[in-house]
Every structure is written in structure tokens, then in C-alpha cells.
Design a protein around this motif. Sequence first.
Motif, PDB file in Angstrom:
ATOM      1  N   GLN A   1       0.825  -1.200   0.000  1.00  0.00           N
ATOM      2  CA  GLN A   1       0.000   0.000   0.000  1.00  0.00           C
ATOM      3  C   GLN A   1       0.861   1.253   0.000  1.00  0.00           C
ATOM      4  O   GLN A   1       1.873   1.324   0.698  1.00  0.00           O
ATOM      5  CB  GLN A   1      -0.934   0.000   1.215  1.00  0.00           C
ATOM      6  CG  GLN A   1      -2.074   0.996   1.098  1.00  0.00           C
ATOM      7  CD  GLN A   1      -3.174   0.724   2.109  1.00  0.00           C
ATOM      8  OE1 GLN A   1      -3.074  -0.183   2.915  1.00  0.00           O
ATOM      9  NE2 GLN A   1      -4.231   1.519   2.060  1.00  0.00           N
ATOM     10  N   GLY A   2       0.442   2.245  -0.767  1.00  0.00           N
ATOM     11  CA  GLY A   2       1.255   3.443  -0.963  1.00  0.00           C
ATOM     12  C   GLY A   2       1.035   4.502   0.091  1.00  0.00           C
ATOM     13  O   GLY A   2       0.417   5.535  -0.181  1.00  0.00           O
ATOM     14  N   PHE A   3       1.533   4.244   1.291  1.00  0.00           N
ATOM     15  CA  PHE A   3       1.526   5.297   2.302  1.00  0.00           C
ATOM     16  C   PHE A   3       2.896   5.353   2.954  1.00  0.00           C
ATOM     17  O   PHE A   3       3.547   4.321   3.146  1.00  0.00           O
ATOM     18  CB  PHE A   3       0.427   5.067   3.354  1.00  0.00           C
ATOM     19  CG  PHE A   3       0.565   3.781   4.125  1.00  0.00           C
ATOM     20  CD1 PHE A   3       1.349   3.712   5.257  1.00  0.00           C
ATOM     21  CD2 PHE A   3      -0.107   2.646   3.714  1.00  0.00           C
ATOM     22  CE1 PHE A   3       1.482   2.532   5.973  1.00  0.00           C
ATOM     23  CE2 PHE A   3       0.022   1.454   4.423  1.00  0.00           C
ATOM     24  CZ  PHE A   3       0.818   1.402   5.552  1.00  0.00           C
ATOM     25  N   PRO A   4       3.384   6.553   3.297  1.00  0.00           N
ATOM     26  CA  PRO A   4       4.707   6.679   3.904  1.00  0.00           C
ATOM     27  C   PRO A   4       4.715   6.102   5.320  1.00  0.00           C
ATOM     28  O   PRO A   4       3.670   5.996   5.976  1.00  0.00           O
ATOM     29  CB  PRO A   4       4.944   8.196   3.938  1.00  0.00           C
ATOM     30  CG  PRO A   4       3.931   8.780   3.015  1.00  0.00           C
ATOM     31  CD  PRO A   4       2.762   7.864   3.046  1.00  0.00           C
ATOM     32  N   ASP A   5       5.901   5.734   5.786  1.00  0.00           N
ATOM     33  CA  ASP A   5       6.028   5.262   7.174  1.00  0.00           C
ATOM     34  C   ASP A   5       6.613   6.345   8.079  1.00  0.00           C
ATOM     35  O   ASP A   5       7.008   6.069   9.211  1.00  0.00           O
ATOM     36  CB  ASP A   5       6.839   3.976   7.261  1.00  0.00           C
ATOM     37  CG  ASP A   5       8.242   4.098   6.671  1.00  0.00           C
ATOM     38  OD1 ASP A   5       8.591   5.200   6.196  1.00  0.00           O
ATOM     39  OD2 ASP A   5       8.979   3.100   6.700  1.00  0.00           O
ATOM     40  N   THR A   6       6.662   7.564   7.589  1.00  0.00           N
ATOM     41  CA  THR A   6       7.016   8.728   8.412  1.00  0.00           C
ATOM     42  C   THR A   6       6.066   9.874   8.057  1.00  0.00           C
ATOM     43  O   THR A   6       5.530   9.929   6.945  1.00  0.00           O
ATOM     44  CB  THR A   6       8.464   9.194   8.168  1.00  0.00           C
ATOM     45  OG1 THR A   6       8.634   9.477   6.768  1.00  0.00           O
ATOM     46  CG2 THR A   6       9.465   8.130   8.588  1.00  0.00           C
ATOM     47  N   ASP A   7       5.859  10.779   9.016  1.00  0.00           N
ATOM     48  CA  ASP A   7       4.988  11.924   8.770  1.00  0.00           C
ATOM     49  C   ASP A   7       5.716  12.995   7.968  1.00  0.00           C
ATOM     50  O   ASP A   7       6.956  13.004   7.866  1.00  0.00           O
ATOM     51  CB  ASP A   7       4.503  12.523  10.094  1.00  0.00           C
ATOM     52  CG  ASP A   7       3.449  11.665  10.769  1.00  0.00           C
ATOM     53  OD1 ASP A   7       2.902  10.752  10.100  1.00  0.00           O
ATOM     54  OD2 ASP A   7       3.172  11.890  11.960  1.00  0.00           O
ATOM     55  N   GLY A   8       4.933  13.924   7.443  1.00  0.00           N
ATOM     56  CA  GLY A   8       5.482  15.026   6.678  1.00  0.00           C
ATOM     57  C   GLY A   8       6.069  16.112   7.557  1.00  0.00           C
ATOM     58  O   GLY A   8       6.366  15.884   8.740  1.00  0.00           O
ATOM     59  N   PRO A   9       6.223  17.317   7.006  1.00  0.00           N
ATOM     60  CA  PRO A   9       6.935  18.391   7.708  1.00  0.00           C
ATOM     61  C   PRO A   9       6.319  18.708   9.073  1.00  0.00           C
ATOM     62  O   PRO A   9       5.099  18.820   9.214  1.00  0.00           O
ATOM     63  CB  PRO A   9       6.802  19.587   6.760  1.00  0.00           C
ATOM     64  CG  PRO A   9       6.547  18.988   5.422  1.00  0.00           C
ATOM     65  CD  PRO A   9       5.784  17.737   5.666  1.00  0.00           C
ATOM     66  N   GLU A  10       7.194  18.879  10.058  1.00  0.00           N
ATOM     67  CA  GLU A  10       6.734  19.149  11.414  1.00  0.00           C
ATOM     68  C   GLU A  10       5.934  20.447  11.484  1.00  0.00           C
ATOM     69  O   GLU A  10       4.932  20.542  12.213  1.00  0.00           O
ATOM     70  CB  GLU A  10       7.934  19.217  12.369  1.00  0.00           C
ATOM     71  CG  GLU A  10       7.560  19.490  13.824  1.00  0.00           C
ATOM     72  CD  GLU A  10       6.704  18.398  14.443  1.00  0.00           C
ATOM     73  OE1 GLU A  10       5.973  18.694  15.408  1.00  0.00           O
ATOM     74  OE2 GLU A  10       6.749  17.243  13.956  1.00  0.00           O
ATOM     75  N   GLU A  11       6.349  21.465  10.705  1.00  0.00           N
ATOM     76  CA  GLU A  11       5.643  22.742  10.782  1.00  0.00           C
ATOM     77  C   GLU A  11       4.216  22.634  10.242  1.00  0.00           C
ATOM     78  O   GLU A  11       3.315  23.364  10.674  1.00  0.00           O
ATOM     79  CB  GLU A  11       6.404  23.844  10.031  1.00  0.00           C
ATOM     80  CG  GLU A  11       6.549  23.655   8.529  1.00  0.00           C
ATOM     81  CD  GLU A  11       7.860  22.976   8.146  1.00  0.00           C
ATOM     82  OE1 GLU A  11       8.420  23.348   7.097  1.00  0.00           O
ATOM     83  OE2 GLU A  11       8.303  22.070   8.886  1.00  0.00           O
ATOM     84  N   ILE A  12       3.986  21.682   9.343  1.00  0.00           N
ATOM     85  CA  ILE A  12       2.633  21.494   8.814  1.00  0.00           C
ATOM     86  C   ILE A  12       1.789  20.707   9.812  1.00  0.00           C
ATOM     87  O   ILE A  12       0.596  21.014  10.007  1.00  0.00           O
ATOM     88  CB  ILE A  12       2.683  20.794   7.444  1.00  0.00           C
ATOM     89  CG1 ILE A  12       3.544  21.612   6.468  1.00  0.00           C
ATOM     90  CG2 ILE A  12       1.283  20.609   6.894  1.00  0.00           C
ATOM     91  CD1 ILE A  12       3.154  23.067   6.344  1.00  0.00           C
TER      92      ILE A  12
END
Length: 412
Positions: free
Chosen positions: A51-62
Motif C-alpha cells: 500500500q502506498g503510504f509513507p512510514d514517516t509523517d510530513g513536515p513538522e511545521e505542517i
Amino acid sequence: MTAMTSSARPADPAGTADRPPLNRRLAEFGTTIFAEMSALALRTGSINLGQGFPDTDGPEEIREAAVRALRDGRGNQYPPGPGVPELRAAVTAHQLRRYGLTFDPDTEVLVTAGATEAVAAAMLGLLEPGDEVVALEPYYDSYAACIAMAGGRRVPVTLRPHEGRFRLDLDELRAAVTDRTRLLLINTPHNPTGTVLTRTELNAIAELAVERDLLVVTDEVYEHLVFDDAEHVPLATFPGMRDRTVTIGSAGKTFSFTGWKVGWVTAAPALVSAVRAAKQYLTYVASGPFQYAVAEALALPDSYFDAFRADLRAKRDVLAAGLAAAGFEVFRTAGTYFLTTDIRPLGATLSKEGDGFAFCRALPERAGVVAVPNAVFYDHKETGAPYVRFAFCKRTEVLADAAERLRTAFAH
């Protein structure tokens, strides 16, 4: 009053006693392959590259922007139906800055619960029962279901391998259009093959749409994930396409917050109104606080997008090298999160040669890795049978581990 006996029950004109519960338009669609393979990964403790989902979150500021919106009470109640003004303005600014496309944030932008709802609402809002939809095959699985729910008829045009990548046969595309064709459903960068349509291909699609007076729905959620010498060019930028194209974008893939489900549509007012007419009876609204955060994300500097793209390109290369070393044929990926492979070079290691379903179901036990059979994305299952898709939107060390497992399992 005498109680009704069983023999006196009224007739069953709808035939509900013998009729299956599921609407026949959806009868061909069971549990998605992603749910099946993710459950298999969990059960076997395998690395999930299905499945196409990252295993880390995106930018902390977002992420903090979303927290701030929650704390400030922005979006905790129903947001405006078209989307919060800040996000609609950010979408139009993004389209202008990136592509020179001008949209009115009040009449030409609609925020949706991810791109999947945007596709569904577009099909429901734009199709009449019996309308034909020409779509590029293999296609993301929700396309077929959304066309079916709208009562449309899908007409696949197959992308075929040629010189290391999957290519569109423009003559086949033209031949697929009939007097019953209502719209073209285009996906570029293309999931699952990783193909990015060229300017020449897009220009031919635009000329066909204008000539045959067709609408076009174009899924561009991977617009920022293009690699090497590929470029993403929105179909709406071509002559005659601005007022006949519904462009779908999404924050999930670009900013690695797939669970937020924030997507959008940009199009001429009449097309946005048609899509919104259906969308308002699906989720009505969604993702209130996250909309404010995505508005800030779209304004990130070019350095963010450049670094994100470079990181994904490096991860692609790690996994591609491992797959090639294990004996897979690896097709060149110019965009998206995904690598498509041909399993036939593995030969006798297959439980059934060319059967991607059997291969993927056996892969967790054999190699401790989960992938997805591309055949689920085809109407012509036999055409997709030898192909298997791997996602590389994972941490580099996870990809290196998966690559080593595959080399150990398959390399001779």
C-alpha cells in the motif's frame, strides 16, 4: 384485527428474498487488494511495500499548523461546503505559480475528502447511465468502482511495456472513443506503472478531446513526484482544455499526510458545480482543521518540493537495485511512489508462472515482503498477470532490508 399469517404475507415484487444485498453495479468489487495485502503483512510480520503510504509523517511545521488550527477552533465544526477560503486561495496560488493556470477560488475550486472522493464525485456528477469513460489501464482500483456507481461503462486503453517503460498507444486511444464516450479519465504521473505522460502524448489527448468534444478528468495527485528528466504538465494548460478539464490534486502524497484526506478539484465553474452537486451528498464536508494546515503546506518554498523529490528518487533507486539483483525485471519509474516489476524472469521460483496473485500471496512467507499484483488494476487480467507493484515511500533502512530479503529469497 387478525394477525397476518405467513401464508398471507404480501408478494415480494422486488424479489428481495432471493436477491443478494449488494448492488449489482458493485458485485464485481470485493475487498480491495490493499486491505488483503496489508492484513497479510500484519499477520506474517512482513515489510509492507504493497500500500502506498509513507512510514514517516510530513513536515513538522505542517503538523503543528494542524494542531494550531485545532486549538484555535478553526475547522472543528463544519467548514464551508466548497472548502475553507484559505485553502481555496492556496490552491489557486499554487496552480498559478507552478503552471500559469488562473482559477477563481470562489467558483473554480472545490475541496474534497481526498482525491478518491473527487474522482467519485466527478463520475457521479458528470455521467449519465450508459456513458462511456475511456481510462488508461492499469488504473487505480477506485476508478472502476466510481464509474460503475455512476452507471457508466469503462473502456480501458492499455499502457504497454516498451523500451523499459509503459507507454500509451495514441492510435488505440483514438479508436476507443465512440459516439457514446462522455469523458477521458487520465492519470499522470501514473499509478501503478510510474509513467509520466509526455508533452507529445498530452497534446494528442488534448486534440482528441477538443475534436470529439469530450470532458477530461485528470488525476494529478503525484504532480510533485517526478524524477530524472520527466516533467509534469497539467492537461488543462493545453489549447482548448481549460474549460473542459477537471483537474484533481491532493495533499496526501505531496506532504506525507495521507490520513488527512484533503484533496481538491479545479475546473471551470459549470464543471465544479456539477462535481459539487454530487460531493455534497457524499461527505458534505471533511477534514476541517487539516484544510488550514494544507493551505500553509502549499505555500512551502521550492526547496521543500525539491528535497522531497530527491529523497524519493534515492529511495526508488535503493529498491530498484535490490529488485534487479533478485532477478526481477524492473520498469523505469518516472513518477509516483511505485515500481512495477515483471516476475517472469524469476522462472521456476513461481508457484504458477506469470500469476501475480499467487506470487504476491506467497511472497510474505518466502521473503518477508508484501507487494501488490498489478492484475487487480486491469480489466484484462491476463495482460496484467506477470506484473507486481512495490511501493518505495518508506524509510531507506526499511527499503534496504526489503531489498536484502528479496535478494536472499530469489537471487541464484
